[in-house]
Design a protein around this motif. Structure first.
Motif, PDB file in Angstrom:
ATOM      1  N   THR A  47       0.833  -1.196   0.000  1.00 43.33           N
ATOM      2  CA  THR A  47       0.000   0.000   0.000  1.00 43.33           C
ATOM      3  C   THR A  47       0.869   1.249   0.000  1.00 43.33           C
ATOM      4  N   ARG A  48       0.506   2.238  -0.798  1.00 38.86           N
ATOM      5  CA  ARG A  48       1.198   3.532  -0.752  1.00 38.86           C
ATOM      6  C   ARG A  48       0.804   4.264   0.532  1.00 38.86           C
ATOM      7  N   VAL A  49       1.786   4.891   1.164  1.00 43.13           N
ATOM      8  CA  VAL A  49       1.537   5.649   2.388  1.00 43.13           C
ATOM      9  C   VAL A  49       2.270   6.986   2.293  1.00 43.13           C
ATOM     10  N   HIS A 249      -3.889   3.650  14.147  1.00 41.57           N
ATOM     11  CA  HIS A 249      -3.196   4.935  14.298  1.00 41.57           C
ATOM     12  C   HIS A 249      -2.816   5.496  12.928  1.00 41.57           C
ATOM     13  N   ARG A 250      -2.389   4.631  12.002  1.00 41.82           N
ATOM     14  CA  ARG A 250      -2.042   5.138  10.669  1.00 41.82           C
ATOM     15  C   ARG A 250      -3.269   5.759   9.992  1.00 41.82           C
ATOM     16  N   CYS A 420      -4.528   7.009  -2.318  1.00 42.17           N
ATOM     17  CA  CYS A 420      -5.743   6.207  -2.468  1.00 42.17           C
ATOM     18  C   CYS A 420      -5.951   5.769  -3.913  1.00 42.17           C
ATOM     19  N   ASP A 421      -6.439   4.557  -4.063  1.00 39.86           N
ATOM     20  CA  ASP A 421      -6.898   4.061  -5.355  1.00 39.86           C
ATOM     21  C   ASP A 421      -8.406   3.859  -5.275  1.00 39.86           C
ATOM     22  N   VAL A 422      -9.076   4.082  -6.390  1.00 42.93           N
ATOM     23  CA  VAL A 422     -10.511   3.797  -6.460  1.00 42.93           C
ATOM     24  C   VAL A 422     -10.780   3.023  -7.743  1.00 42.93           C
ATOM     25  N   ARG A 423     -11.841   2.232  -7.714  1.00 44.08           N
ATOM     26  CA  ARG A 423     -12.306   1.596  -8.934  1.00 44.08           C
ATOM     27  C   ARG A 423     -13.803   1.361  -8.807  1.00 44.08           C
ATOM     28  N   VAL A 424     -14.447   1.231  -9.959  1.00 50.72           N
ATOM     29  CA  VAL A 424     -15.877   0.994 -10.015  1.00 50.72           C
ATOM     30  C   VAL A 424     -16.107  -0.391 -10.596  1.00 50.72           C
ATOM     31  N   GLY A 435     -17.133   6.012 -17.135  1.00 53.64           N
ATOM     32  CA  GLY A 435     -18.466   6.383 -17.575  1.00 53.64           C
ATOM     33  C   GLY A 435     -19.553   5.436 -17.143  1.00 53.64           C
ATOM     34  N   GLU A 436     -19.205   4.188 -16.813  1.00 54.58           N
ATOM     35  CA  GLU A 436     -20.228   3.227 -16.394  1.00 54.58           C
ATOM     36  C   GLU A 436     -20.406   3.259 -14.880  1.00 54.58           C
ATOM     37  N   VAL A 437     -21.649   3.053 -14.436  1.00 57.33           N
ATOM     38  CA  VAL A 437     -21.987   3.144 -13.021  1.00 57.33           C
ATOM     39  C   VAL A 437     -21.907   1.775 -12.357  1.00 57.33           C
ATOM     40  N   GLY A 438     -21.273   1.745 -11.200  1.00 61.23           N
ATOM     41  CA  GLY A 438     -21.181   0.523 -10.404  1.00 61.23           C
ATOM     42  C   GLY A 438     -20.839   0.877  -8.978  1.00 61.23           C
ATOM     43  N   GLU A 439     -20.474  -0.130  -8.198  1.00 59.26           N
ATOM     44  CA  GLU A 439     -20.119   0.136  -6.808  1.00 59.26           C
ATOM     45  C   GLU A 439     -18.698   0.681  -6.719  1.00 59.26           C
ATOM     46  N   LEU A 440     -18.501   1.682  -5.869  1.00 59.66           N
ATOM     47  CA  LEU A 440     -17.186   2.291  -5.682  1.00 59.66           C
ATOM     48  C   LEU A 440     -16.394   1.507  -4.650  1.00 59.66           C
ATOM     49  N   LEU A 441     -15.186   1.095  -5.035  1.00 59.40           N
ATOM     50  CA  LEU A 441     -14.258   0.423  -4.130  1.00 59.40           C
ATOM     51  C   LEU A 441     -13.088   1.362  -3.863  1.00 59.40           C
ATOM     52  N   ILE A 442     -12.545   1.304  -2.639  1.00 59.91           N
ATOM     53  CA  ILE A 442     -11.492   2.230  -2.209  1.00 59.91           C
ATOM     54  C   ILE A 442     -10.362   1.449  -1.561  1.00 59.91           C
ATOM     55  N   LYS A 443      -9.133   1.806  -1.886  1.00 58.39           N
ATOM     56  CA  LYS A 443      -7.953   1.166  -1.311  1.00 58.39           C
ATOM     57  C   LYS A 443      -6.960   2.241  -0.891  1.00 58.39           C
ATOM     58  N   GLY A 444      -6.334   2.067   0.265  1.00 64.10           N
ATOM     59  CA  GLY A 444      -5.328   3.017   0.713  1.00 64.10           C
ATOM     60  C   GLY A 444      -5.049   2.859   2.191  1.00 64.10           C
ATOM     61  N   PRO A 445      -4.094   3.625   2.718  1.00 61.35           N
ATOM     62  CA  PRO A 445      -3.755   3.532   4.144  1.00 61.35           C
ATOM     63  C   PRO A 445      -4.829   4.116   5.043  1.00 61.35           C
ATOM     64  N   ASN A 446      -5.841   4.730   4.453  1.00 59.06           N
ATOM     65  CA  ASN A 446      -6.954   5.297   5.210  1.00 59.06           C
ATOM     66  C   ASN A 446      -8.057   4.283   5.470  1.00 59.06           C
ATOM     67  N   VAL A 447      -8.037   3.149   4.798  1.00 58.75           N
ATOM     68  CA  VAL A 447      -9.081   2.137   4.965  1.00 58.75           C
ATOM     69  C   VAL A 447      -8.889   1.438   6.303  1.00 58.75           C
TER      70      VAL A 447
END
Length: 595
Positions: A47-49, A249-250, A420-424, A435-447
């Motif tokens: 993970t990027r921090v 803590h992170r 953070c990375d995101v993808r749909v 352009g297409e609608v779907g569920e948003l997924l999130i990745k990063g040190p904030n999760v």
């Protein structure tokens, strides 16, 4: 609670060719830059921090001490400097370890209004190695009892109102209760919080040297690392029982850097340098949202502690009082939820007060109506609107859209911050094109790490470092995120997330209710109010006022339906038995409710 954090800041408009989002990110995160990134393995996932972010809340507290005798927390005539705050937090941390036997990983809960003592308890518990459990101060006694029992808290710091509300259940929970701001005697079985934290804050006339009269005691010798558990913020669950979002803590210590990156990135895109944007300037925030929200705690309290900003607190929200404090304290930023920003900017008293100190307006917790943006431009013409997106499970900030980015795409919540990375994704988990609608997924040190003692819920929402937000979104070709809808059955009232299933579960406890559905009812100021559609049992007598009285002791007041419709026929359902709430809204929102 799921918080959608929207931040508003002023930035320069475009006056030159704009850099691309990728170019801005590369420049801001280059080696040697304040936003340089590194890589860490978090729960087995690379993970990027942020390389320069504080590792723990202990680091944040120690760094805050460098701001010395500058005011940190202002409440009425009470003022707590950074040095005094550090001393009191250290005293409370020592008391937790030495007097109450708190060990690393034990839970310490907080249930109180936004008093300065909230912050002292929060930081003191964190540096003692405890997992801090901020409880919703609006909760009913039964909801507070659930939070204490579910978290297994050993110590509770409460204000007098919350302590009184819990008086009947605390003995059975085995929780030591410390009461702050007690009016008169402390309730039986409880102790005064001030005795453990070095006394109450000082009024200006009693101001003392940095650190006050407290001894300069060291923090407890508790080793803390970035992946150690730090907080449990409760977020409403679709099953009707709140889930504890377990943060590290992170997660929380890195959020101020993400917020700063988001705010500065639009300025860099417009041609300014990070050095220009990072130049020290007064920051005074009028806080009108609770500390028990991710916005109030992560993005205001912790960020201000790290950056030397002053936080001005209010006993309760009052528009005229907010304007008075903006003038008196030379507030630079305010807002809360869109409701509050709207009320201030449209107040008939607005012109009576000097608001020239304002450099921005921040608001979150609900989508902003275009009328609010127009009003900001009218009342504060030099300020440029913006917005962003985050949740409790992502430790507040995930995306940010300000300045020139907002001017380009005002209907977006911005691109994700650099770590953070995101993808749909579609129904089968396949990644969808722009352009297409779907569920948003999130990745990063904030999760966050997951849900406290909820392995099944954790497994359903977190996988391989990705958090399934439950929100429907789309991305554009440049990576800007557009939130399309809330996939979860939830409404947002004045910034408070309310899961319909929780209110429905309480309604079903009424003996006269055969069927029910809860929907959001649009409201100009609050965004949405709670509406209930009720099918009574045959022959049963029930009224809207009777239902509200019944619910009053079961759920928090803000969750009690403001609108009630009764219907004799059954509720519309699809072949799978799911209530068709879209059809209900179409049928009912044009028809007056019973109340």
């Amino acid at each position: 609670m799921q918080d959608r954090d929207v931040q508003h800041r002023d930035e320069e408009g475009p006056g030159r060719p704009l850099a691309s989002i990728a170019e801005v990110r590369a420049a801001m995160t280059a080696p040697g830059q304040p936003f340089e990134m590194a890589e860490a393995r978090i729960r087995g996932v690379r993970t990027r921090v942020w390389k320069n972010a504080p590792h723990t809340l202990r680091d944040v507290l120690e760094l805050s001490r460098l701001h010395g005798d500058k005011d940190f927390l202002v409440y009425g005539d009470d003022r707590l400097t950074f040095a005094e705050h550090h001393a009191r937090a250290a005293a409370f941390a020592r008391a937790l370890v030495d007097r109450y036997g708190i060990a690393k990983g034990d839970r310490v809960a907080i249930a109180m209004r936004n008093y300065p003592e909230w912050s002292v308890a929060f930081f003191g518990a964190a540096v003692a190695g405890a997992v801090v459990v901020p409880l919703n101060a609006w909760w009913s006694a039964a909801e507070l009892e659930y939070g204490l029992a579910d978290s297994g808290a050993r110590v509770l710091v409460a204000d007098a109102g919350r302590a009184e509300r819990l008086a009947g259940v605390l003995p059975g929970l085995g929780v030591a209760c410390l009461v702050a701001r007690a009016d008169g005697a402390v309730p039986a079985g409880a102790e005064a919080f001030e005795d453990a934290a070095g006394g109450p804050p000082a009024a200006p006339s009693e101001a003392s040297p940095p650190g006050g009269a407290l001894p300069d005691m060291p923090l407890p010798d508790v080793p803390l690392g970035p992946e150690d558990e730090a907080t449990i913020f409760y977020t409403s669950g679709t099953t009707g029982r709140p889930k504890g979002a377990l943060g590290t803590h992170r997660n929380i210590a890195g959020n101020p850097v993400s917020l700063a990156y988001g705010i500065m990135s639009a300025g860099v895109r417009a041609g300014r340098t990070v050095e220009e944007l990072a130049a020290p300037q007064p920051r005074v925030t009028l806080l009108s949202v609770p500390f028990f929200h991710a916005t109030g705690c992560h993005s205001v309290l912790v960020s201000s502690a790290l950056q030397g900003g002053t936080v001005v607190l209010m006993y309760k929200w009052d528009v005229r009082r907010a304007l008075e404090l903006i003038e008196r304290e030379r507030v630079t930023g305010f807002g809360g939820v869109p409701t509050m920003a709207w009320q201030v900017l449209t107040s008939p008293d607005f012109a009576e007060f000097d608001t020239s100190s304002l450099t921005g307006v921040s608001y979150g917790g609900a989508p902003a109506a275009p009328a609010l943006v127009d009003k900001i431009r009218e009342r504060l013409p030099e300020r440029m609107p913006g917005n962003g997106y985050g949740l409790t499970e992502t430790s507040s900030v995930t995306t940010y859209n300000g300045g020139v980015n907002y001017l380009e795409r005002p209907d977006s919540v911005g691109p994700p911050v650099a770590v953070c990375d995101v993808r749909v994704v579609g129904p089968a988990g396949e990644e969808l094109p722009a352009g297409e609608v779907g569920e948003l997924l999130i990745k990063g040190p904030n999760v966050i790490k997951g849900y406290w003692n909820r392995p099944e819920a954790t497994a359903a929402a977190f996988a391989d470092g990705w958090f399934h937000s439950g929100d429907l979104a789309r991305l554009d070709d440049d990576g800007f995120v557009y939130i399309v809808d809330r996939a979860k059955d939830m409404l947002i009232r004045g910034g408070e997330n309310i899961y319909c299933a929780e209110v429905e579960a309480a309604l079903y406890e009424h003996p006269a209710v055969a069927d029910c559905a809860v929907i959001g009812v649009p409201h100009q100021v609050l965004g949405e109010e709670v509406g209930a559609v009720v099918v009574p049992r045959p022959g049963a007598a029930v009224s809207a006022s009777g239902l509200r009285e019944f619910l009053g002791g079961r759920i928090a007041a803000f969750k009690v339906p403001a609108h009630v419709w009764f219907r004799e026929q059954g509720l519309p359902r699809n072949p799978g038995g799911k209530i068709l709430k879209t059809r209900l809204r179409e049928e009912l929102l044009g028809r007056p409710p019973v109340s």
